[in-house]
Motif scaffolding. Sequence first.
Motif, PDB file in Angstrom:
ATOM      1  N   LEU A  11     -50.121  34.577 -11.109  1.00 47.12           N
ATOM      2  CA  LEU A  11     -50.333  36.028 -11.118  1.00 47.12           C
ATOM      3  C   LEU A  11     -49.280  36.684 -10.226  1.00 47.12           C
ATOM      4  CD1 LEU A  11     -52.079  38.546 -11.768  1.00 47.12           C
ATOM      5  CD2 LEU A  11     -53.435  37.964  -9.741  1.00 47.12           C
ATOM      6  N   THR A  90     -46.395  39.175 -19.677  1.00 50.99           N
ATOM      7  CA  THR A  90     -47.629  38.405 -19.596  1.00 50.99           C
ATOM      8  C   THR A  90     -47.813  37.533 -20.837  1.00 50.99           C
ATOM      9  OG1 THR A  90     -48.754  39.996 -18.179  1.00 50.99           O
ATOM     10  CG2 THR A  90     -50.147  38.575 -19.532  1.00 50.99           C
ATOM     11  N   GLN A 117     -49.798  29.746 -17.742  1.00 50.45           N
ATOM     12  CA  GLN A 117     -50.115  31.173 -17.838  1.00 50.45           C
ATOM     13  C   GLN A 117     -49.308  31.984 -16.830  1.00 50.45           C
ATOM     14  OE1 GLN A 117     -52.409  32.877 -19.976  1.00 50.45           O
ATOM     15  NE2 GLN A 117     -51.443  34.697 -19.072  1.00 50.45           N
ATOM     16  N   THR A 119     -49.264  35.929 -15.634  1.00 48.44           N
ATOM     17  CA  THR A 119     -49.948  37.219 -15.721  1.00 48.44           C
ATOM     18  C   THR A 119     -49.274  38.202 -14.780  1.00 48.44           C
ATOM     19  OG1 THR A 119     -52.056  36.138 -16.230  1.00 48.44           O
ATOM     20  CG2 THR A 119     -52.135  38.433 -15.490  1.00 48.44           C
ATOM     21  N   SER A 121     -49.683  41.770 -13.305  1.00 51.30           N
ATOM     22  CA  SER A 121     -50.737  42.771 -13.151  1.00 51.30           C
ATOM     23  C   SER A 121     -50.662  43.382 -11.762  1.00 51.30           C
ATOM     24  CB  SER A 121     -52.109  42.133 -13.369  1.00 51.30           C
ATOM     25  OG  SER A 121     -53.142  43.070 -13.123  1.00 51.30           O
TER      26      SER A 121
END
Length: 122
Positions: A11, A90, A117, A119, A121
């Motif tokens: 993230l 993303t 993954q 991401t 944000s």
Amino acid sequence: QVQLVESGGGLVQPGGSLRLSCAASGTIFIIYDMGWYRQAPGKQRDLVAVIASGSSTSYADSVKGRFTISRDAANNTVYLQMNSLTFEDTGVYYCSVVVQARYGSSVRDRYWGQGTQVTVSS
């Protein structure tokens, strides 16, 4: 068979950076192309960047100037340095390699990693 182990996803806030790694192991004589693909939610898997055995590179227009692909031939590893990340980056990032398993073989097989993954944000 060839196994690919990816790492480095996570993230990150918009404008941030991440570095993905993918290490290949198994029955390998030559690795030709090594690349990264991205699959955003609800979309198809698209090529992000690829690096050939001679180190020539190609990028999707959306990442040019922000992402850099590189490879460590001695360790059969490919990297993707991602800078200035945006929400549109993303997705699940997949490593893929094209391998000739044995000397003298004309067969080239493509292998995929399990995906990592990313991401973006706030």
